[in-house]
Design an enzyme around this catalytic site. Structure first.
Site, PDB file in Angstrom:
ATOM      1  N   ASP A  60     -11.714   2.553   5.550  1.00 11.81           N
ATOM      2  CA  ASP A  60     -12.011   3.010   6.860  1.00 11.81           C
ATOM      3  C   ASP A  60     -13.072   4.301   6.457  1.00 11.81           C
ATOM      4  OD1 ASP A  60      -9.920   2.151   8.620  1.00 11.81           O
ATOM      5  OD2 ASP A  60      -8.869   2.984   6.942  1.00 11.81           O
ATOM      6  N   GLU A  67       0.810  -1.192   0.049  1.00 14.51           N
ATOM      7  CA  GLU A  67      -0.090  -0.027  -0.203  1.00 14.51           C
ATOM      8  C   GLU A  67       1.010   1.234  -0.222  1.00 14.51           C
ATOM      9  OE1 GLU A  67      -1.955   0.814   3.686  1.00 14.51           O
ATOM     10  OE2 GLU A  67      -3.352   2.272   2.808  1.00 14.51           O
TER      11      GLU A  67
HETATM   12  N1  ADE Z   1      -5.465   0.981   9.632  1.00 11.12           N
HETATM   13  C1  ADE Z   1      -6.485   1.266   9.511  1.00 11.12           C
HETATM   14  N2  ADE Z   1      -6.570   1.716   7.941  1.00 11.12           N
HETATM   15  C2  ADE Z   1      -5.256   1.390   7.591  1.00 11.12           C
HETATM   16  C3  ADE Z   1      -4.486   1.326   6.333  1.00 11.12           C
HETATM   17  N3  ADE Z   1      -5.394   1.914   5.139  1.00 11.12           N
HETATM   18  N4  ADE Z   1      -3.334   0.743   6.306  1.00 11.12           N
HETATM   19  C4  ADE Z   1      -2.796   0.471   7.201  1.00 11.12           C
HETATM   20  N5  ADE Z   1      -3.233   0.377   8.477  1.00 11.12           N
HETATM   21  C5  ADE Z   1      -4.371   0.766   8.632  1.00 11.12           C
HETATM   22 ZN    ZN Z   2      -6.741  -1.213   5.976  1.00  8.86          ZN
END
Ligand code: ADE
Ligand code: ZN
Length: 332
Positions: free
Chosen positions: A276, A197
């Site tokens: 999220d 990511e």
């Molecule tokens: N915790 C909550 N959202 C996250 C994300 N996108 N990447 C890593 N940890 C997280």
């Molecule tokens: Zn995540």
């Protein structure tokens, strides 16, 4: 097409329960717990304030601090699943973080039984099925990861179907978490991990080399490595893709540069997820609508994505087969 997407039975595999709390709900729970949330957590328009990945993680921690009891966990679970069910999500697996609960003085048992009650209430009221993936936090380190995995294994619950890890991808190495994951796998839990990511393809290579995972959270930076994409396809490693989150966090500058279409063309199994929701101004349904629009996906593509997600879910095979069947029977 809008109506077809709405009616399609959808699946969410990647959301962080503490990250699903809407600002109004965070304020309501904080008020009843006599907690004052940091006013800097909110923008003038009421949404959460953050500017980059580290400040997002900080805001996420701040929001979590409104929780004080199992009942709070029950309420946030119910509200999240209610929102999902409104969009015809039939199954949602959500990450939960015992470290965040402990920080709020909530025991593992209280957290799990609260969430399980929220899952039961939502299934009774809306028909949606929810399950739990216990996660450790990468930047808290492997020793804390061992605590979390031992707690999970020593206190089994039928709704806990998997183990994972979120947090800062730059902290520690995945090799250092190999023992943590070994314990989860040996106890029969399916595993996923955030990788690719924030960091590049080497982090995805590390995930498949050192950890017994069948899924990767995000993994989108595999796009920079053809060989890696071949490997993911060969090994049937599923990518939990969250395009809205990626754009909000500026992992990619715009929809045109997002690699989802290229990853799909490599026949890698993927799902569409919210991560999220209120932080990224999205929902899983929104991700389906946005992906249709920006990636030019038709309803049959989206149906295939929903089916891939259900197949990659960690739930027991009986419910999995029933829900796959439900998706396959969907008539656009
Ligand atoms: N915790 C909550 N959202 C996250 C994300 N996108 N990447 C890593 N940890 C997280
Ligand atoms: Zn995540």
């Amino acid at each position: 097409m809008q109506d077809q997407i709405h009616r399609l039975p959808k699946v969410e595999l990647h959301s962080h329960l503490e990250g699903t709390i809407r600002p109004a709900l965070a304020k309501e729970i904080a008020t009843r717990n006599n907690i004052t949330l940091d006013p800097n957590l909110f923008q003038v328009n009421g949404s959460y304030a953050w500017s980059d990945f580290p400040s997002f993680l900080k805001a996420y921690d701040s929001v979590s601090s409104c929780l004080k009891s199992g009942k709070d966990y029950q309420d946030i679970t119910y509200e999240y699943l209610k929102d999902c069910a409104k969009e015809n999500v039939v199954y949602a697996e959500t990450f939960i973080s015992p470290d965040h609960a402990a920080e709020c003085g909530i025991s593992y048992d209280d957290m799990i039984s609260g969430i399980a009650s929220g899952i039961d209430d939502a299934e009774r009221d809306f028909g949606i099925i929810g399950r739990i993936i216990v996660t450790c936090v990468r930047h808290l380190g492997p020793t804390q990861g061992l605590n979390v995995v031992h707690t999970m294994v020593d206190n089994p619950h039928p709704y806990v179907v998997g183990f994972g890890m979120g947090g800062d991808e730059n902290a520690y190495t995945l090799e250092e978490f190999a023992d943590v994951y070994k314990i989860a796998k040996k106890a029969g839990y399916k595993c996923t991990v955030h990788a690719g990511e924030i960091c590049g393809p080497e982090s995805v290579w590390d995930a498949i080399k050192y950890l017994p995972i069948s899924r990767i959270g995000h993994g989108v930076n595999c796009i920079k490595d053809e060989k890696l994409m071949g490997e993911l396809q060969q090994r049937n490693i599923h990518l939990e893709i969250c395009p809205g989150s990626n754009l909000s966090l500026s992992i990619f500058p715009d929809w045109n540069s997002h690699p989802l279409p290229s990853i799909m063309r490599k026949s890698i199994s993927i799902s569409l997820n919210s991560d999220d929701p209120p932080f990224f101004n999205t929902t899983v349904g929104q991700e389906y609508h946005d992906s249709a629009k920006h990636f030019n996906l038709g309803i049959e593509d989206l149906k295939q994505i929903s089916e891939m997600a259900m197949k990659a879910s960690f739930i027991d095979s009986k419910i999995k087969s029933r829900l796959i069947d439900k998706i396959q029977k969907f008539q656009s």
